[in-house]
Design an enzyme around this catalytic site. Structure first.
Site, PDB file in Angstrom:
ATOM      1  N   ASP A   1       0.865  -1.188   0.000  1.00  0.00           N
ATOM      2  CA  ASP A   1       0.000   0.000   0.000  1.00  0.00           C
ATOM      3  C   ASP A   1       0.898   1.232   0.000  1.00  0.00           C
ATOM      4  OD1 ASP A   1      -1.864   2.027   0.479  1.00  0.00           O
ATOM      5  OD2 ASP A   1      -3.025   0.819   1.901  1.00  0.00           O
TER       6      ASP A   1
ATOM      7  N   ASP B   1      -3.466   7.372  -3.700  1.00  0.00           N
ATOM      8  CA  ASP B   1      -3.309   6.278  -2.736  1.00  0.00           C
ATOM      9  C   ASP B   1      -3.746   4.993  -3.436  1.00  0.00           C
ATOM     10  OD1 ASP B   1      -3.310   4.699  -0.409  1.00  0.00           O
ATOM     11  OD2 ASP B   1      -4.991   5.755   0.534  1.00  0.00           O
TER      12      ASP B   1
ATOM     13  N   HIS C   1     -11.884   6.131   1.996  1.00  0.00           N
ATOM     14  CA  HIS C   1     -11.869   7.439   2.682  1.00  0.00           C
ATOM     15  C   HIS C   1     -11.700   8.554   1.671  1.00  0.00           C
ATOM     16  CE1 HIS C   1      -7.505   7.196   1.928  1.00  0.00           C
ATOM     17  NE2 HIS C   1      -7.670   5.913   2.192  1.00  0.00           N
TER      18      HIS C   1
ATOM     19  N   HIS D   1      -6.413  10.822   5.292  1.00  0.00           N
ATOM     20  CA  HIS D   1      -7.757  10.342   5.631  1.00  0.00           C
ATOM     21  C   HIS D   1      -8.653  11.501   6.054  1.00  0.00           C
ATOM     22  CE1 HIS D   1      -5.768   6.323   6.224  1.00  0.00           C
ATOM     23  NE2 HIS D   1      -6.816   6.003   5.501  1.00  0.00           N
TER      24      HIS D   1
ATOM     25  N   GLU E   1     -11.322   1.050  -1.254  1.00  0.00           N
ATOM     26  CA  GLU E   1     -10.298   0.216  -0.647  1.00  0.00           C
ATOM     27  C   GLU E   1     -10.870  -1.025   0.054  1.00  0.00           C
ATOM     28  OE1 GLU E   1      -6.646   1.220   2.447  1.00  0.00           O
ATOM     29  OE2 GLU E   1      -8.022   2.789   1.881  1.00  0.00           O
TER      30      GLU E   1
ATOM     31  N   GLU F   1      -6.876  -1.290  -3.919  1.00  0.00           N
ATOM     32  CA  GLU F   1      -7.236   0.123  -3.734  1.00  0.00           C
ATOM     33  C   GLU F   1      -6.911   0.970  -4.960  1.00  0.00           C
ATOM     34  OE1 GLU F   1      -4.924   2.186  -0.723  1.00  0.00           O
ATOM     35  OE2 GLU F   1      -6.544   3.625  -0.387  1.00  0.00           O
TER      36      GLU F   1
HETATM   37 MN    MN Z   1      -3.657   2.995   0.762  1.00  0.00          MN
HETATM   38 MN    MN Z   2      -6.289   4.417   1.542  1.00  0.00          MN
END
Ligand code: MN
Ligand code: MN
Length: 296
Positions: A81, A92, A155, A163, A187, A281
């Site tokens: 991640d 992200d 998020h 976030h 995600e 994600e």
């Molecule tokens: Mn992430």
């Molecule tokens: Mn994330």
């Protein structure tokens, strides 16, 4: 919104993810892979929005090796991640690599849930509720024989903030608010277990700045000032600080800052029934259309 920087951040995040995926092999030292991916992000013109996270097996997230951690990959299911920040704008994304050869179906479930959720956001443009996205993610994963992790979620993403609201749930959480304009991470996590994560007993290696405080130790104060200046509201890890201040001093300073509430700690999150977890994600941008920005 600085859409140009956002799109660049998304593209670099996707490139770094693809690069990192190739490095995840049995025998590779995990911390070296984290370093290499972060170097790649910098070389491509971005900076890490948070420390590269490599979580294995029943660890779902927030796992980040210390500077002198010698652990190597050895047949795990691996979540990579990573986030990229450019001028505060963040992309992200995450992928799962299976070194065990046992979890193709579970990885597919997380990826399919992500893709179905994004398709729904496109189809019901600005009229889809958060609960409905969560319901679809849950249904998609369960129909393939797995459980979503219900206390982890997607998020919103803000300027220098990884976030922000809303929570994009991985189950029907009853939130009928609509998903409208903004930047959002979708995600889903899938598991063979119960579908819940808990904090592990391990010491956190990932932190973020919380507030100024009356820090007594001279060295802890120095580290606090560095953190505030260097990382602002973005997460950081012991490895980054240890490289600058040394391992022992970093640990002591972080302990004091944590105790005083000057920083938040994020311990690794493990699946409650100790079952394997997969993650997938993407970051999407919703303006007058929906775009997946974490694509090469
Ligand atoms: Mn992430
Ligand atoms: Mn994330």
């Amino acid at each position: 919104m600085d859409v140009e920087s956002l799109k660049k951040a998304g593209k670099i995040a996707a490139q770094a993810l693809e690069y990192g995926k190739q490095l995840i092999k049995d025998g590779a030292v995990i911390v070296e892979i984290c370093d290499k991916i972060e170097e790649k992000i910098n070389a491509l013109g971005g900076s890490p929005a948070f420390p590269v996270q490599i979580s294995t097996n029943d660890t779902a997230a927030h796992s980040c090796p210390g500077l002198n951690d010698t652990k190597k990959f050895n047949g795990e299911i691996v979540k990579l991640d990573l986030g990229v920040c450019i001028n505060g704008m963040i992309g992200d994304n995450a992928i799962t690599v299976d070194l065990s050869g046992k979890y193709d179906g579970m990885i597919h479930a997380a990826e399919k849930a992500r893709d179905e959720a994004i398709k729904l956001v496109i189809k019901e443009f600005k009229t889809v509720s958060l609960a409905k996205i969560g319901e679809l993610i849950e249904h998609t994963i369960m129909s393939l024989g797995f459980q979503p992790i219900r206390n982890l979620s997607g998020h919103g993403l803000g300027e220098y903030l990884v976030h922000i609201p809303p929570t994009i749930p991985n189950h029907d959480n009853g939130n009928n608010n609509l998903l409208t304009e903004g930047v959002f991470a979708v995600e889903p996590f899938s598991t063979t277990g119960a579908g819940m994560v808990v904090d592990s007993e391990q010491e956190p290696n990932i932190f973020s700045f919380n507030r100024q405080g009356p820090i007594r130790g001279m060295f802890a104060r120095e580290v606090q000032q560095f953190i505030e200046k260097e990382y602002k509201t973005l997460p950081f890890c012991t490895r980054w600080l240890a490289r600058k201040f040394g391992e022992g001093k970093t640990r002591l300073a972080l302990k004091e800052l944590h105790r005083m509430g000057a920083i938040h700690g994020y311990p690794p999150l493990i699946e409650k029934s100790k079952a394997a977890v997969a993650q997938s994600e993407h970051t999407v941008l919703i303006t007058d259309k929906v775009e997946i920005i974490t694509k090469e």
